[in-house]
Structures are given as C-alpha cells and as structure tokens.
Design a protein around this motif. Structure first.
Motif, PDB file in Angstrom:
ATOM      1  N   GLY A  17      -2.625 -16.205  42.491  1.00 11.73           N
ATOM      2  CA  GLY A  17      -2.334 -17.058  41.346  1.00 11.73           C
ATOM      3  C   GLY A  17      -1.050 -17.840  41.506  1.00 11.73           C
ATOM      4  O   GLY A  17      -0.972 -19.022  41.149  1.00 11.73           O
ATOM      5  N   LEU A  18      -0.025 -17.207  42.056  1.00 14.17           N
ATOM      6  CA  LEU A  18       1.237 -17.912  42.276  1.00 14.17           C
ATOM      7  C   LEU A  18       1.095 -18.984  43.349  1.00 14.17           C
ATOM      8  O   LEU A  18       1.772 -20.020  43.294  1.00 14.17           O
ATOM      9  N   LEU A  34       2.961 -24.270  35.454  1.00 11.05           N
ATOM     10  CA  LEU A  34       3.612 -23.216  34.668  1.00 11.05           C
ATOM     11  C   LEU A  34       2.592 -22.307  33.991  1.00 11.05           C
ATOM     12  O   LEU A  34       2.772 -21.084  33.929  1.00 11.05           O
ATOM     13  N   ARG A  35       1.491 -22.905  33.464  1.00 10.11           N
ATOM     14  CA  ARG A  35       0.430 -22.100  32.861  1.00 10.11           C
ATOM     15  C   ARG A  35      -0.204 -21.164  33.892  1.00 10.11           C
ATOM     16  O   ARG A  35      -0.454 -19.997  33.617  1.00 10.11           O
ATOM     17  N   THR A  36      -0.453 -21.675  35.080  1.00 10.19           N
ATOM     18  CA  THR A  36      -1.064 -20.867  36.142  1.00 10.19           C
ATOM     19  C   THR A  36      -0.129 -19.747  36.560  1.00 10.19           C
ATOM     20  O   THR A  36      -0.571 -18.610  36.790  1.00 10.19           O
ATOM     21  N   ALA A  37       1.164 -20.026  36.662  1.00  9.70           N
ATOM     22  CA  ALA A  37       2.126 -18.981  37.014  1.00  9.70           C
ATOM     23  C   ALA A  37       2.173 -17.892  35.945  1.00  9.70           C
ATOM     24  O   ALA A  37       2.252 -16.696  36.256  1.00  9.70           O
ATOM     25  N   ALA A  38       2.111 -18.287  34.680  1.00 10.29           N
ATOM     26  CA  ALA A  38       2.133 -17.308  33.590  1.00 10.29           C
ATOM     27  C   ALA A  38       0.909 -16.390  33.653  1.00 10.29           C
ATOM     28  O   ALA A  38       1.025 -15.167  33.520  1.00 10.29           O
ATOM     29  N   VAL A  39      -0.259 -16.972  33.878  1.00 10.67           N
ATOM     30  CA  VAL A  39      -1.478 -16.166  33.955  1.00 10.67           C
ATOM     31  C   VAL A  39      -1.463 -15.310  35.220  1.00 10.67           C
ATOM     32  O   VAL A  39      -1.934 -14.176  35.218  1.00 10.67           O
ATOM     33  N   ALA A  40      -0.894 -15.818  36.305  1.00 10.65           N
ATOM     34  CA  ALA A  40      -0.859 -15.078  37.568  1.00 10.65           C
ATOM     35  C   ALA A  40       0.030 -13.839  37.465  1.00 10.65           C
ATOM     36  O   ALA A  40      -0.208 -12.848  38.167  1.00 10.65           O
ATOM     37  N   LEU A  41       1.026 -13.861  36.631  1.00 11.34           N
ATOM     38  CA  LEU A  41       1.914 -12.708  36.488  1.00 11.34           C
ATOM     39  C   LEU A  41       1.330 -11.600  35.621  1.00 11.34           C
ATOM     40  O   LEU A  41       1.846 -10.481  35.615  1.00 11.34           O
TER      41      LEU A  41
END
Length: 144
Positions: A17-18, A34-41
């Motif tokens: 995801g990151l 930023l949305r993808t990074a948030a979901v990836a975490l």
C-alpha cells in the motif's frame, strides 16, 4: 507462530500500500497518495493493537462459533415468544361475549349490524345524502 504470520501478512499489505501511495505522490496526486498511505497503514496498526489476533482466534475457535449459535438461538426464542404472546392476546380479543354486553354496542345496546338498512348511526349532512344516493344507484345497478 500465529503472531509472526499475522505480522508478515499485515506488513506485506502495508508495504504494498505504501508503494502505491509513493507512486501516486510522485505523479503529484497528493490527495490520492495521502488517502492510500492512510489505508495502507491500517493492517499493521490493527496487527500491533491485537485486533487481528483476536479476530483470527475467534474465527478459528469452534467454541466462539457455538457461542454465536447459542446467541442466535436466544434471539430466535425471543421472537417466537413475542409471536406466541401476540397470538394469545388476539385470541383473547376474539372470545365470545355475552349477548347483552357487546364491546361494539352503541347507545341503547344496538349494534351497528342491528340498524335498519339505509340509515346511518349518526346524523346525515346535506352533502352526504347526494353521495349516498349515487352509491345506492351504483349498487342497485349491479344488483347488490
């Protein structure tokens, strides 16, 4: 062993995801990155808090599934009890009453069925007579 597997799977999901988030950020799509990074975490965060281990233990545990079955049975019994109770009250409402004491009897003990044909229980208004005459004509036309 289970904990290492959980961290390996969640870490892989987070890393993938990151990677997608970094690609989006390189293309200057800041909001999507930023949305993808948030979901990836989320996967690694859930693994670190123990939520993933709890869910895995619950889904593999047969006692937990039997507990869900018992809860479902309890809910089913409550619904059936409500139906039985409502049917019992409905049957009590349909119980025959003595002829002199009917619940739907009007003034003077006369029931609406005992009124002569063509008369209403209340006083008729002038506008109502025209409406009823049209209805009576239609009924007579059809032989009712």
């Amino acid at each position: 062993m289970l904990t290492m597997t959980i961290y390996a799977v969640c870490g892989t999901l987070t890393a993938a995801g990151l990677w997608f988030a970094a690609r989006a950020l390189r293309r200057r799509r800041w909001a999507a990155g930023l949305r993808t990074a948030a979901v990836a975490l989320l996967p690694i965060g859930l693994a670190m808090t123990g939520v993933v281990k709890f869910v895995v233990n619950m889904t593999v545990n047969p006692i937990a599934w039997l507990g869900f079955g018992v809860l479902g049975g309890a809910v089913l019994l409550m619904l059936v009890a409500g139906l039985v109770e409502s049917r019992g009250q409905a049957a009590a409402g349909r119980a025959p009453q003595p002829p002199g004491k009917r619940a739907d009897a009007g003034p003077g003990g006369r029931t609406p069925q005992a009124l002569p044909r063509g008369r209403s229980a209340g006083p008729a208004k002038s506008g109502d007579a025209d409406d009823f005459s049209e209805i009576e004509a239609i009924l007579k036309k059809h032989g009712i």
